[in-house]
Design an enzyme around this catalytic site. Structure first.
Site, PDB file in Angstrom:
ATOM      1  N   LYS A 124       0.985   0.528 -13.343  1.00  0.00           N
ATOM      2  CA  LYS A 124       0.132  -0.400 -12.567  1.00  0.00           C
ATOM      3  C   LYS A 124      -1.068  -0.769 -13.417  1.00  0.00           C
ATOM      4  O   LYS A 124      -1.467  -0.015 -14.310  1.00  0.00           O
ATOM      5  CB  LYS A 124      -0.349   0.289 -11.282  1.00  0.00           C
ATOM      6  CG  LYS A 124      -0.750  -0.672 -10.186  1.00  0.00           C
ATOM      7  CD  LYS A 124       0.437  -1.156  -9.401  1.00  0.00           C
ATOM      8  CE  LYS A 124       0.038  -2.101  -8.298  1.00  0.00           C
ATOM      9  NZ  LYS A 124       1.165  -2.374  -7.392  1.00  0.00           N
TER      10      LYS A 124
HETATM   11  P1  NAD Z   1      -2.577 -10.893  -1.340  1.00  0.00           P
HETATM   12  O1  NAD Z   1      -3.744 -10.975  -2.249  1.00  0.00           O
HETATM   13  O2  NAD Z   1      -1.604 -12.006  -1.300  1.00  0.00           O
HETATM   14  O3  NAD Z   1      -3.108 -10.649   0.168  1.00  0.00           O
HETATM   15  C1  NAD Z   1      -3.961  -9.603   0.501  1.00  0.00           C
HETATM   16  C2  NAD Z   1      -4.365  -9.757   1.956  1.00  0.00           C
HETATM   17  O4  NAD Z   1      -5.136  -8.598   2.340  1.00  0.00           O
HETATM   18  C3  NAD Z   1      -5.232 -10.975   2.229  1.00  0.00           C
HETATM   19  O5  NAD Z   1      -4.861 -11.548   3.475  1.00  0.00           O
HETATM   20  C4  NAD Z   1      -6.637 -10.374   2.329  1.00  0.00           C
HETATM   21  O6  NAD Z   1      -7.499 -11.153   3.154  1.00  0.00           O
HETATM   22  C5  NAD Z   1      -6.326  -9.054   2.980  1.00  0.00           C
HETATM   23  N1  NAD Z   1      -7.395  -8.069   2.797  1.00  0.00           N
HETATM   24  C6  NAD Z   1      -8.088  -7.778   1.663  1.00  0.00           C
HETATM   25  N2  NAD Z   1      -9.020  -6.848   1.922  1.00  0.00           N
HETATM   26  C7  NAD Z   1      -8.921  -6.546   3.226  1.00  0.00           C
HETATM   27  C8  NAD Z   1      -9.610  -5.667   4.091  1.00  0.00           C
HETATM   28  N3  NAD Z   1     -10.610  -4.888   3.657  1.00  0.00           N
HETATM   29  N4  NAD Z   1      -9.225  -5.610   5.412  1.00  0.00           N
HETATM   30  C9  NAD Z   1      -8.218  -6.385   5.866  1.00  0.00           C
HETATM   31  N5  NAD Z   1      -7.539  -7.250   5.092  1.00  0.00           N
HETATM   32  C10 NAD Z   1      -7.885  -7.318   3.795  1.00  0.00           C
HETATM   33  O7  NAD Z   1      -1.869  -9.501  -1.706  1.00  0.00           O
HETATM   34  P2  NAD Z   1      -0.358  -9.072  -1.432  1.00  0.00           P
HETATM   35  O8  NAD Z   1       0.420  -9.367  -2.653  1.00  0.00           O
HETATM   36  O9  NAD Z   1       0.073  -9.592  -0.104  1.00  0.00           O
HETATM   37  O10 NAD Z   1      -0.514  -7.479  -1.366  1.00  0.00           O
HETATM   38  C11 NAD Z   1      -0.886  -6.807  -0.168  1.00  0.00           C
HETATM   39  C12 NAD Z   1      -0.490  -5.340  -0.274  1.00  0.00           C
HETATM   40  O11 NAD Z   1       0.912  -5.261  -0.515  1.00  0.00           O
HETATM   41  C13 NAD Z   1      -1.137  -4.567  -1.412  1.00  0.00           C
HETATM   42  O12 NAD Z   1      -1.310  -3.211  -0.996  1.00  0.00           O
HETATM   43  C14 NAD Z   1      -0.095  -4.610  -2.504  1.00  0.00           C
HETATM   44  O13 NAD Z   1      -0.226  -3.526  -3.413  1.00  0.00           O
HETATM   45  C15 NAD Z   1       1.151  -4.484  -1.678  1.00  0.00           C
HETATM   46  N6  NAD Z   1       2.361  -4.973  -2.339  1.00  0.00           N
HETATM   47  C16 NAD Z   1       2.472  -6.248  -2.795  1.00  0.00           C
HETATM   48  C17 NAD Z   1       3.660  -6.661  -3.377  1.00  0.00           C
HETATM   49  C18 NAD Z   1       3.875  -8.075  -3.824  1.00  0.00           C
HETATM   50  O14 NAD Z   1       4.999  -8.390  -4.253  1.00  0.00           O
HETATM   51  N7  NAD Z   1       2.911  -8.959  -3.714  1.00  0.00           N
HETATM   52  C19 NAD Z   1       4.714  -5.752  -3.547  1.00  0.00           C
HETATM   53  C20 NAD Z   1       4.570  -4.456  -3.058  1.00  0.00           C
HETATM   54  C21 NAD Z   1       3.382  -4.074  -2.456  1.00  0.00           C
END
Ligand code: NAD
Length: 434
Positions: A124
């Site tokens: 990561k």
């Molecule tokens: P993203 O940046 O597209 O979206 C993040 C979301 O979280 C946004 O809506 C933001 O407003 C919200 N957020 C941020 N801080 C916050 C808080 N304090 N309280 C409430 N909401 C909050 O990111 P993503 O790619 O959707 O990733 C979200 C989660 O999923 C992360 O934990 C990431 O590690 C995990 N994840 C993502 C992927 C991927 O393919 N994108 C894969 C596996 C896991």
């Protein structure tokens, strides 16, 4: 020769940044490993491997700002384990990123990749920056300098970054280009989550949300919860939460509440998910969405619902709010959203948690497909990709469900059992060099 007692202790002492007594995501990962160790049989002799990331790189990322000043950002790339294959894991741009967080996220990638049996280790990366404060040019310069700095240890057969919080296809295109410029040839396979026209894969953008939906619907079926009409609460409405909410809504669920970094919206009859996605695209968050009641962000946890999807950041469901959760089923879209204390409370209360290391594996599965397609320069149809994704996700959930039943443990511990056995068996077979 007998070692002086202090020397003997020092020989086994963990480096300070691995201190298990420190709270935070890395401490949570260590607790999760401790929980699984009694189930590992003779492989437990290798368990220390999991408690020490293989490689940690901390880099300074200096860039010219638009106003003529120079800013420095702190960047990280952690390769937790590469026993089963090259490192694989996203890059996060966030003002609160810490080394402990990146270490834990890398470790969860090792577990996830092993749990769904893709041939990768775990890695990561992150930069401690609020990208919303940067202009597009500053963001590009920051991405390119960070990529050059970690270029020493990444590569298509070494460690393959991907998008995570606040990084996307455009950032991946810059990373691919920077790496390619530095090595003198176009290397599409160095990152995944790229635009389609640069060797990206169809279905990658939606893959994590689709995987969350796939295992969520399967888990709901197994506990007799009908998705049609079920009430859903979603925290985080970005790539993962937004797509998962859309797919659940299309399957007839009512998305009653959504909370993000800037607000919380609620509608008992169900929010209009496409309209909310459109609002977020235009305004950057859910706040101000018409046709919904605005709640205080903290009220999110009291909303009556059947399914809860945390899809934002780590440590959101804690011992403080786990009692307030009304859902029967939690599907972890985010990485590490539930602390071990909260896990215990939820288990006592009969709430089923489908852990991150299975639930959000859809992204890395289609990243694996993207990497394979880049190597062979032969691209598959979206139908083929989705069909293979769904088959792997359902297979992984069924396998860990069986282990959970056989051993009487939570789905999280069952997933760790399956994954840690795979990683440590590889470690055992490879042996130690030299
Ligand atoms: P993203 O940046 O597209 O979206 C993040 C979301 O979280 C946004 O809506 C933001 O407003 C919200 N957020 C941020 N801080 C916050 C808080 N304090 N309280 C409430 N909401 C909050 O990111 P993503 O790619 O959707 O990733 C979200 C989660 O999923 C992360 O934990 C990431 O590690 C995990 N994840 C993502 C992927 C991927 O393919 N994108 C894969 C596996 C896991």
């Amino acid at each position: 020769m007998t070692l002086h007692p202090d020397t003997a202790t020092a020989r086994h002492a963990l480096p300070s940044y691995l201190d298990p007594n420190r709270l935070g995501p890395w401490g949570i990962f260590l607790q999760q490993v401790d929980r699984v160790t009694p189930y590992l049989g003779s492989l437990a002799r290798w368990v220390e491997t999991l408690k020490r990331p293989k490689r940690i790189l901390v880099v300074d990322v200096p860039i010219h700002m638009d106003d003529g000043t120079i800013a420095h950002f702190e960047g990280y790339r952690v390769q937790h384990n590469t026993s089963r294959g090259p490192g694989k894991g996203g890059v996060r741009f966030h003002q609160d990123v810490t080394l402990s967080e990146v270490m834990a996220l890398a470790a969860w990638m090792s577990i996830k990749n092993a749990a769904v049996n893709v041939p990768f280790g775990g890695a990561k990366g992150g930069v401690r920056v609020d990208p919303k404060q940067l202009s597009l040019g500053e963001l590009e310069r920051m991405t390119r300098r960070y990529t050059s700095e970690i270029g020493l240890i990444i590569g298509p057969t070494k460690d393959i970054p991907a998008p995570d919080v606040n990084t996307n296809e455009r950032v991946m295109a810059w990373m691919m280009d920077t790496y390619s410029m530095n090595v003198g040839e176009t290397v599409t396979g160095v990152v995944t989550g790229k635009p389609i026209s640069l060797g990206g894969s169809l279905g990658r953008r939606e893959a994590t949300g689709r995987g969350v939906f796939t295992v969520g619907a399967e888990a709901a079926r197994r506990i007799g919860l009908d998705i049609a009409g079920a009430r859903l609460a979603v925290q985080g409405f970005g790539n993962v939460g937004g797509i998962a909410a859309k797919l659940f809504a299309e399957a007839g669920a009512r998305v009653v509440a959504v909370q993000d970094h800037g607000g919380c919206v609620y509608r008992e009859a169900g929010l209009d998910v496409p309209a909310l996605l459109d609002h977020v695209k235009r305004h950057g968050g859910v706040a101000g969405f018409e046709g919904a009641e605005a709640l205080d962000r903290d009220q999110f946890w009291d909303v009556p619902c059947d399914v809860l999807i945390p899809a934002a950041l780590e440590q959101q469901i804690t011992r403080e709010n786990a009692h307030r959760v009304t859902a029967r089923l939690i599907i972890e879209g985010a990485n590490g959203p539930t602390t071990p204390d909260a896990d215990d409370i939820l288990r006592e209360r009969g709430v089923l948690v489908v852990p991150d290391v299975v639930a959000n594996a859809g992204g890395v599965i289609v990243s694996y497909f993207e990497w394979v397609q880049d190597f062979s320069s032969y691209f598959w149809s979206e139908e083929e990709i989705n069909e293979r994704l769904i088959r792997i996700m359902k297979g992984a959930l069924n396998a860990v469900w069986q282990v959970a039943e056989d051993k009487g443990v939570s789905l999280r511990t069952a997933t760790f059992i399956v994954a840690c056995e795979r990683i440590l068996r590889a470690r055992d077979l490879r042996g130690l060099y030299p």
